[in-house]
Write a protein that holds these residues in place. Structure first.
Motif, mmCIF file in Angstrom:
data_model
loop_
_atom_site.group_PDB
_atom_site.id
_atom_site.type_symbol
_atom_site.label_atom_id
_atom_site.label_comp_id
_atom_site.label_asym_id
_atom_site.label_seq_id
_atom_site.Cartn_x
_atom_site.Cartn_y
_atom_site.Cartn_z
ATOM 1 N N SER A 335 0.821 -1.209 0.000
ATOM 2 C CA SER A 335 0.000 0.000 0.000
ATOM 3 C C SER A 335 0.855 1.260 0.000
ATOM 4 O O SER A 335 0.450 2.298 -0.526
ATOM 5 N N ASP A 336 2.083 1.164 0.583
ATOM 6 C CA ASP A 336 2.965 2.339 0.591
ATOM 7 C C ASP A 336 3.391 2.711 -0.822
ATOM 8 O O ASP A 336 3.384 3.895 -1.204
ATOM 9 N N LYS A 337 3.722 1.700 -1.639
ATOM 10 C CA LYS A 337 4.105 1.976 -3.035
ATOM 11 C C LYS A 337 2.907 2.462 -3.840
ATOM 12 O O LYS A 337 3.042 3.333 -4.699
ATOM 13 N N ALA A 338 1.750 1.879 -3.575
ATOM 14 C CA ALA A 338 0.536 2.315 -4.273
ATOM 15 C C ALA A 338 0.263 3.789 -3.961
ATOM 16 O O ALA A 338 -0.084 4.576 -4.856
ATOM 17 N N PHE A 339 0.426 4.155 -2.694
ATOM 18 C CA PHE A 339 0.193 5.544 -2.293
ATOM 19 C C PHE A 339 1.224 6.472 -2.935
ATOM 20 O O PHE A 339 0.905 7.603 -3.330
ATOM 21 N N ASP A 340 2.462 5.977 -3.076
ATOM 22 C CA ASP A 340 3.505 6.761 -3.743
ATOM 23 C C ASP A 340 3.115 7.042 -5.190
ATOM 24 O O ASP A 340 3.285 8.164 -5.693
ATOM 25 N N TYR A 341 2.560 6.039 -5.874
ATOM 26 C CA TYR A 341 2.116 6.238 -7.263
ATOM 27 C C TYR A 341 0.947 7.211 -7.335
ATOM 28 O O TYR A 341 0.839 7.992 -8.287
ATOM 29 N N LEU A 342 0.071 7.166 -6.346
ATOM 30 C CA LEU A 342 -1.043 8.103 -6.323
ATOM 31 C C LEU A 342 -0.531 9.545 -6.237
ATOM 32 O O LEU A 342 -1.011 10.433 -6.955
ATOM 33 N N GLN A 343 0.464 9.764 -5.389
ATOM 34 C CA GLN A 343 1.032 11.114 -5.253
ATOM 35 C C GLN A 343 1.741 11.545 -6.529
ATOM 36 O O GLN A 343 1.577 12.678 -7.001
ATOM 37 N N ARG A 344 2.528 10.624 -7.109
ATOM 38 C CA ARG A 344 3.239 10.937 -8.363
ATOM 39 C C ARG A 344 2.243 11.247 -9.481
ATOM 40 O O ARG A 344 2.474 12.127 -10.314
ATOM 41 N N MET A 345 1.141 10.514 -9.495
ATOM 42 C CA MET A 345 0.104 10.737 -10.498
ATOM 43 C C MET A 345 -0.431 12.167 -10.405
ATOM 44 O O MET A 345 -0.576 12.869 -11.423
ATOM 45 N N GLN A 346 -0.701 12.605 -9.174
ATOM 46 C CA GLN A 346 -1.238 13.954 -8.979
ATOM 47 C C GLN A 346 -0.191 15.024 -9.312
ATOM 48 O O GLN A 346 -0.518 16.050 -9.900
ATOM 49 N N TRP A 347 1.067 14.761 -8.931
ATOM 50 C CA TRP A 347 2.139 15.713 -9.248
ATOM 51 C C TRP A 347 2.342 15.846 -10.753
ATOM 52 O O TRP A 347 2.768 16.885 -11.239
ATOM 53 N N SER A 348 2.043 14.757 -11.496
ATOM 54 C CA SER A 348 2.222 14.782 -12.953
ATOM 55 C C SER A 348 1.047 15.449 -13.664
ATOM 56 O O SER A 348 1.015 15.488 -14.898
ATOM 57 N N GLY A 349 0.085 15.931 -12.902
ATOM 58 C CA GLY A 349 -1.036 16.665 -13.499
ATOM 59 C C GLY A 349 -2.232 15.818 -13.861
ATOM 60 O O GLY A 349 -3.158 16.295 -14.524
ATOM 61 N N PHE A 350 -2.240 14.552 -13.427
ATOM 62 C CA PHE A 350 -3.382 13.680 -13.720
ATOM 63 C C PHE A 350 -4.370 13.730 -12.559
ATOM 64 O O PHE A 350 -3.969 13.669 -11.388
ATOM 65 N N GLU A 351 -5.629 13.806 -12.885
ATOM 66 C CA GLU A 351 -6.675 13.851 -11.868
ATOM 67 C C GLU A 351 -7.157 12.429 -11.583
ATOM 68 O O GLU A 351 -7.647 11.746 -12.488
ATOM 69 N N PRO A 352 -7.002 11.938 -10.348
ATOM 70 C CA PRO A 352 -7.482 10.578 -10.040
ATOM 71 C C PRO A 352 -8.978 10.454 -10.305
ATOM 72 O O PRO A 352 -9.741 11.390 -10.058
ATOM 73 N N ASP A 353 -9.387 9.300 -10.821
ATOM 74 C CA ASP A 353 -10.810 9.055 -11.045
ATOM 75 C C ASP A 353 -11.318 8.030 -10.037
ATOM 76 O O ASP A 353 -10.597 7.632 -9.119
ATOM 77 N N GLU A 354 -12.549 7.600 -10.219
ATOM 78 C CA GLU A 354 -13.163 6.659 -9.288
ATOM 79 C C GLU A 354 -12.368 5.359 -9.198
ATOM 80 O O GLU A 354 -12.170 4.797 -8.110
#
Length: 786
Positions: A335-354
């Motif tokens: 889950s720590d790596k998954a959360f890291d990808y979530l943060q990187r995704m947002q920093w890269s300008g992508f908006e998380p979806d459902e």
């Protein structure tokens, strides 16, 4: 001359259409207006086509409105414009207004409805087309088959299949590919294979549909064979077909590889790597959809290192790419790596979806990190029902049923509509906590939402009523179901077993087989448990034979239940023979066999097997130590038991709990080592648990240790005044010593406190029928027993 000019203008206009030259087309349009040519229907129709190609819908509509004499081609042209941009409602309204229609009109509308996801409307339009006497073309039928596939309307598709043959389109590859896709989507692979075999020619669409259909129906190896055939025939392989085969490789882990000869079948990840290499060879490295399929394949196979490499070299990423990486790490309990990808995704300008949030929630839940999962859930502005289900499932799986129920109530306050999954999850929590009244409210909610007859929800309702002791209500749910599956049958069998109605459970199991329902691992494990409780060895052996016939002997879950049954029925040697034959064993299997030796007084064998378990590298758990310490206690292996008890925390990192202390105190008491037992019981953190004192009191009876027995009895009177056990045991100690006045005093104390000793039960297994007997009267305290 005029004719040549018109032809020249038409050619110029066609060139503008072909090149989507909007500006040049507007100049031509202006020329038509200046020279009075705009009234010519033919030129106006081509102008509509031009503006449609250039995406200028308003301009196309204005041209159409000004046509003085609109022919069917004009209407079809503007209809096509609306359909092209997805204005289906406007298109439908326009279609209704058409003074004249032809086959093209119907085809345009039906195709647009299917593309917009309005498949049922498309099929209704097709019916109207046929009723008006139009003969469908290959375009019509291709769209209709697509609609049938989306709706899983296989019977409707079969009727159209017959029409295809009747009007002679069964050789048209466009139609037959659509037909094949329809059967594949409906899971009717036998029909799809028949269509495939009857085709005179195949193309990449044909093979891609076959591969996709085989994957969808779980026939992973067949899909790989189909792809190899496609390669051998020299059919062009595109990114879509490669994505399909990568989907097969991604499903291999949970697919059917285990059913094949493993010497002939490579792992699914190797197949995926070969498809990866082929995609590079064919120059698809920049195809985003294919790269996402690669990521998904590696993630599903648990090869996150390869997924990381693919992701790092993506020429471009999408939200899907990030979601796959988050889901992959979540599946690996990272889950720590998954959360890291979530943060990187947002920093890269992508908006998380459902999907992002659901994947993240699932990862946290799998990793046992429910707190992080809850923070993510709380950060969502409007979580969907899937997100609610994910967090509810996390609480339920973690045993935090109270929090799950509170969250479910919050869900109701926010007016989020529950689905079948929500109701099944919350019913599980109600069952675990024995919340009958709240469970009834959920039942009422399920009826209101018309989910009470859903098999998934019904099983949850049966489970809830079972855990709350309401077998009649569970039976009502079962018998009122319009259709039943094996899960419902299993739930009812478990219901009877849970409520000590083993005979009923066994009869229900027989009824299930008579109704043609094939038992599952759960069915067999439950009915074996019933055989064990009834000590019915003959019934257990019959079930064992059925298990072997149905091919479940190698299942660890069923195997453990078989060992438990043989041990509890006294045939511990047969249990050991089966144990030694098992190809794979887990901790539960070892525990059952050790416990079986303990139950049958074979302490040395239990200790020996425990040592074998350690030697093989299997990690013992709480239950393992309860089993081996019980064996030591029953066989007088006091020092061996103390040695194992002392090794629990030091060598195996298992914290002793009440049951472990109880075993050791029982062992010391049986050996008449009461001084050590008293020292230990004074150190135990569970001194207020009556079980400890009952065990000690039983040992005192054996060795006539009156003073310690009286202390133990006093503790039990304090902890549970209505429990008849300490009164009876102490009275029996007194009677054994001839202290009749004390025995009489105990009887009077029981009478004063209204303590009642429940009658005992016995049963015998006679010709495959279990007969139960009850002791009607408690023996009077005379002649030495109570």
């Amino acid at each position: 001359m005029e004719s040549k000019t018109t032809t020249h203008l038409v050619n110029l206009l066609q060139a503008c259409i072909d090149k989507k030259a909007h500006r040049a087309g507007k100049i031509l349009h202006a020329f038509f207006l200046r020279n009075g040519l705009a009234s010519q229907t033919f030129l106006s129709n081509r102008l509509i086509e031009l503006y449609s190609k250039c995406g200028k819908i308003d301009s196309a509509c204005r041209v159409f409105d000004k046509i003085p004499q609109k022919g069917v081609y004009s209407w079809n042209a503007i209809l096509s414009v609306h359909c092209k941009v997805g204005n289906v409602q406007d298109a439908y309204a326009l279609f209704v207004k058409m003074p004249e229609r032809n086959t093209v009109s119907w085809n345009t509308l039906i195709s647009a409805l299917v593309r917009s996801g309005l498949e049922q409307k498309a099929l209704d339009a097709y019916d109207a087309m046929i009723s008006e006497g139009y003969v469908p073309t290959h375009f019509t039928l291709a769209s209709v088959f697509s609609g049938c596939g989306a709706l899983l309307a296989s019977e409707r598709g079969r009727i159209c299949h017959g029409l295809v043959i009747k009007i002679g389109l069964d050789k048209n590859i466009y139609v037959v590919n659509a037909l094949l896709c329809m059967y594949a989507k409906c899971g009717l692979m036998k029909d799809a294979i028949q269509v495939f075999g009857d085709m005179h020619e195949h193309n990449e669409v044909t093979f891609t549909a076959m591969v996709g259909g085989l994957v969808q129906t779980g026939r992973v190896m067949d899909s790989l064979k189909m792809f190899r055939l496609m390669c051998r025939k020299g059919i062009r392989i595109d990114s879509v077909s490669l994505s399909s085969i990568l989907g097969a490789c991604g499903r291999g882990v949970s697919g059917e590889f285990y059913q094949d000869d493993l010497n002939d079948v490579l792992s699914s990840n190797v197949h995926g790597q070969q498809a990866h290499a082929l995609s590079i060879k064919l120059g698809f490295e920049t195809d985003l959809h294919l790269n996402n399929s690669l990521l998904d394949m590696y993630a599903k196979n648990g090869d996150m290192d390869s997924a990381e490499k693919v992701f790092a070299h993506l020429p471009e990423a999408s939200v899907v790419s990030w979601n796959v990486m988050i889901a992959g790490h979540g599946q690996k309990y990272q889950s720590d790596k998954a959360f890291d990808y979530l943060q990187r995704m947002q920093w890269s300008g992508f908006e998380p979806d459902e999907v992002t949030y659901i994947n993240m929630l699932a990862g946290c839940i799998k990793s046992g990190d429910i707190e992080t999962g809850r923070r993510i859930f709380d950060s969502m502005s409007q979580p969907s029902v899937s997100s609610w289900n994910a967090i509810l499932s996390g609480y339920t799986q973690g045993g935090n049923h109270k929090e799950a129920i509170q969250l479910f109530r919050e869900m109701q306050f926010q007016r989020v509509q529950s689905d079948r999954t929500t109701l099944a999850i919350i019913l599980s929590s109600c069952a675990a906590m024995g919340l009958l009244e709240f469970g009834k409210q959920v039942h009422a909610a399920s009826r209101k939402a018309s989910f009470h007859t859903d098999i998934y929800v019904a099983s949850g309702l049966i489970g809830m009523y079972s855990k709350c002791g309401k077998t009649e209500m569970a039976g009502c749910i079962f018998y009122n179901m319009p259709e039943l599956d094996v899960v419902c049958w299993n739930s009812m069998i478990a219901c009877f077993s849970l409520n000590s109605l083993e005979v009923e459970a066994f009869n229900f199991f027989k009824q299930m087989r008579q109704n043609g329902i094939c038992p599952t691992q759960f069915s067999y494990a439950t009915v074996l448990s019933c055989c064990a409780k009834l000590s019915s060895l003959s019934q257990g052996r019959q079930i064992h034979a059925q298990i072997a016939k149905d091919g479940y002997v190698s299942d660890v879950f069923v195997g453990s239940a078989l060992i438990d049954m043989y041990c509890k029925c006294g045939d511990v040697d047969e249990a050991r023979r089966f144990f030694d034959m098992m190809h794979s064993k887990n901790t539960v299997t070892w525990n059952e066999m050790i416990h079986g030796y303990a139950q049958n007084g074979r302490g040395y064998d239990a200790v020996s097997l425990y040592k074998d378990m350690i030697t093989t590298g299997q990690k013992p758990d709480n239950i393992t130590f309860i089993a081996v310490l019980t064996a030591c206690s029953h066989s007088g292996l006091v020092d061996v038991g103390l040695e194992i008890f002392n090794s629990m925390q030091l060598e195996h990192d298992v914290e002793p709990v009440l049951d472990h202390y109880t075993c050791i105190i029982d062992s010391l008491g049986r050996a008449n080592r009461f001084d050590e037992a008293e020292v230990l019981i004074d150190k135990v953190p569970y001194k207020d648990d009556p079980v400890l004192w009952e065990v000690l009191l039983s040992s005192c009876r054996v060795h006539a240790n009156v003073s310690l027995a009286e202390r133990a009895a006093q503790e039990l009177y304090r902890l549970d005044p209505q429990n008849p056990t300490p009164y009876v045991l102490l009275a029996n100690i007194y009677s054994g010593l001839g202290r009749w006045d004390d025995v009489r005093a105990i009887r009077e104390l029981m009478s004063d406190k209204q303590v009642i000793k429940e009658p005992g039960y016995s049963w015998i297994d006679n010709k495959n029928e279990v007969q139960t007997f009850k002791v009607d009267e408690v023996q009077a305290v005379s002649g030495g027993t109570c």
